[in-house]
Design an enzyme around this catalytic site. Sequence first.
Site, PDB file in Angstrom:
ATOM      1  N   ARG A  58       0.870  -1.218   0.132  1.00 11.44           N
ATOM      2  CA  ARG A  58       0.023  -0.202   0.154  1.00 11.44           C
ATOM      3  C   ARG A  58       0.810   1.285   0.099  1.00 11.44           C
ATOM      4  O   ARG A  58       1.559   1.614   0.820  1.00 11.44           O
ATOM      5  CB  ARG A  58      -1.068   0.088   1.227  1.00 11.44           C
ATOM      6  CG  ARG A  58      -1.717  -1.309   1.612  1.00 11.44           C
ATOM      7  CD  ARG A  58      -2.270  -1.159   2.910  1.00 11.44           C
ATOM      8  NE  ARG A  58      -2.242  -2.705   3.065  1.00 11.44           N
ATOM      9  CZ  ARG A  58      -1.982  -3.163   4.482  1.00 11.44           C
ATOM     10  NH1 ARG A  58      -1.703  -2.216   5.492  1.00 11.44           N
ATOM     11  NH2 ARG A  58      -2.208  -4.223   4.903  1.00 11.44           N
ATOM     12  N   ASP A  60       1.659   5.167   0.149  1.00  6.91           N
ATOM     13  CA  ASP A  60       0.898   6.262   1.298  1.00  6.91           C
ATOM     14  C   ASP A  60       0.411   7.201   0.282  1.00  6.91           C
ATOM     15  O   ASP A  60       0.740   7.173  -0.902  1.00  6.91           O
ATOM     16  CB  ASP A  60       1.966   6.833   2.181  1.00  6.91           C
ATOM     17  CG  ASP A  60       2.559   5.734   3.297  1.00  6.91           C
ATOM     18  OD1 ASP A  60       1.694   4.972   3.321  1.00  6.91           O
ATOM     19  OD2 ASP A  60       3.680   6.107   3.537  1.00  6.91           O
ATOM     20  N   ARG A 212      11.096   6.366   3.294  1.00  2.06           N
ATOM     21  CA  ARG A 212      11.121   7.873   3.522  1.00  2.06           C
ATOM     22  C   ARG A 212      12.041   8.344   4.919  1.00  2.06           C
ATOM     23  O   ARG A 212      12.865   9.521   4.654  1.00  2.06           O
ATOM     24  CB  ARG A 212       9.882   8.688   3.505  1.00  2.06           C
ATOM     25  CG  ARG A 212       8.891   8.502   2.240  1.00  2.06           C
ATOM     26  CD  ARG A 212       7.622   8.696   2.512  1.00  2.06           C
ATOM     27  NE  ARG A 212       7.135  10.070   2.985  1.00  2.06           N
ATOM     28  CZ  ARG A 212       5.976  10.354   3.458  1.00  2.06           C
ATOM     29  NH1 ARG A 212       4.923   9.418   3.370  1.00  2.06           N
ATOM     30  NH2 ARG A 212       5.833  11.357   3.883  1.00  2.06           N
TER      31      ARG A 212
END
Lengths: 259, 259
Positions: A58, A60, A212
């Site tokens: 998934r 973001d 990230r």
Amino acid sequence: MAGVSFMTRNIKLVLEYDGAPFFGFQKQPGKPTVQQALEHALSRFFNQPMKISAASGRTDTGVHAENQVVNFRTPSDRDPGSIRKGLNAHLPPHIVVKSVEEVSPDFHSRYDAKSKIYEYRVWNAPFRSPLLNARVFHVPFHLNLPEIRKAARRLVGRHDFSSFTSGSALSGGPGKKKGGRVRTVKKISIQKKGDLLILQVEADGFLYHMVRNIVGTLLEVGRGKRRPEEMAKILRAKSRRFSGSTAPAKGLTLRQVIY
Amino acid sequence: MAGVSFMTRNIKLVLEYDGAPFFGFQKQPGKPTVQQALEHALSRFFNQPMKISAASGRTDTGVHAENQVVNFRTPSDRDPGSIRKGLNAHLPPHIVVKSVEEVSPDFHSRYDAKSKIYEYRVWNAPFRSPLLNARVFHVPFHLNLPEIRKAARRLVGRHDFSSFTSGSALSGGPGKKKGGRVRTVKKISIQKKGDLLILQVEADGFLYHMVRNIVGTLLEVGRGKRRPEEMAKILRAKSRRFSGSTAPAKGLTLRQVIY
């Protein structure tokens, strides 16, 4: 897997999408998401309520994908070419189905993924680039590439990445128990093309915000705020408080899923 | 040139901009244009009403620039670095000043340009690309590259390009009288990078819509609707009715101005 008869086909889709207008991949009530748009297109095309079985992972809010992999089941015998054409006619301009393929009944786009490659793009120049801005993180400071590479090498391998996640497991790698935070980072490559710095991370699975947070930490190394040697300590700490800031979503793209 | 004293400096700017939110380069009352945004930033930075002296050419609505060249005059002795920083602070996110340089008093960003290079990007795949869509023209048909290259070669050289313009002269080349439609196309290069087709046209000057009409015509050659041999006839006709359709603005970028 309820409702799967011996007649049901398992269909694999490869998607590209611009993450900017979506609240991520996963369905959320009342919000535009990639999954919602895709299931809407599937339902329109097959003329009945449809759901996907799985996605490789998934992404973001704001994260892009060049090759997201999804699978769904259908008793329909429509050929892959018409499915691709039909879905694209029903999808918004920010999502496209790049390929459609019938796969074996037990193919699972998430559990069967051996690894995934995420790419993070940094625009490393004194001023922003209007033509690239939508898909890069602008870092106006000098970055020491050899130091970034040194730090990146220390993250490669099988580690508990708790220090680089903001929450629960985003996607499991093969053979690991649910919720575990041990992942194998197979490779981190760092390339400079003019003012563009391209970081690619390949791993057997990724935790929430993992890329990230890794990128944010590596950029702090590049600015001289941290030393490459700290990476081992950060990993050992198993706490998010020890790593750097989270690099913004718009620089991140799911590049490839390897089966 | 009124108001230019011996103290006045001539400043050359190189700009990058995303053309999507603008009604082209040139100022128009009540519409957002690049020139208006730039003169607003100049006026804010120098704290007095400012105008640019010239730009290498006026890009149309929706056309992008990687290196548009502009010059303006000011008695201010601010150094180039602070001018760049100050202008960028006052410019909207879709425009950036990439460089600032003091040039000789007689430098003119338009008249002194020896040639300019425009780039046109075509996404040649069955389906659109969400990640590139803002800056490409999507052509889903098969394109015959050797035929496109053959046709392109017939446009290179000094010709009257009346058949490839929708209106008045966009920018003059050196030594030509105003309004003439003779231009020298120095080079047309055509590169394929995956599904991306990149056409670059270098000329001493461009007429209104000239690149977009050339690209539209070449794409019709690529689809087999026209033969490369027709190019000579189209040039001879000196009428817009003989060339192909105008390719959309979003695929076009002013790449470089050569002095």
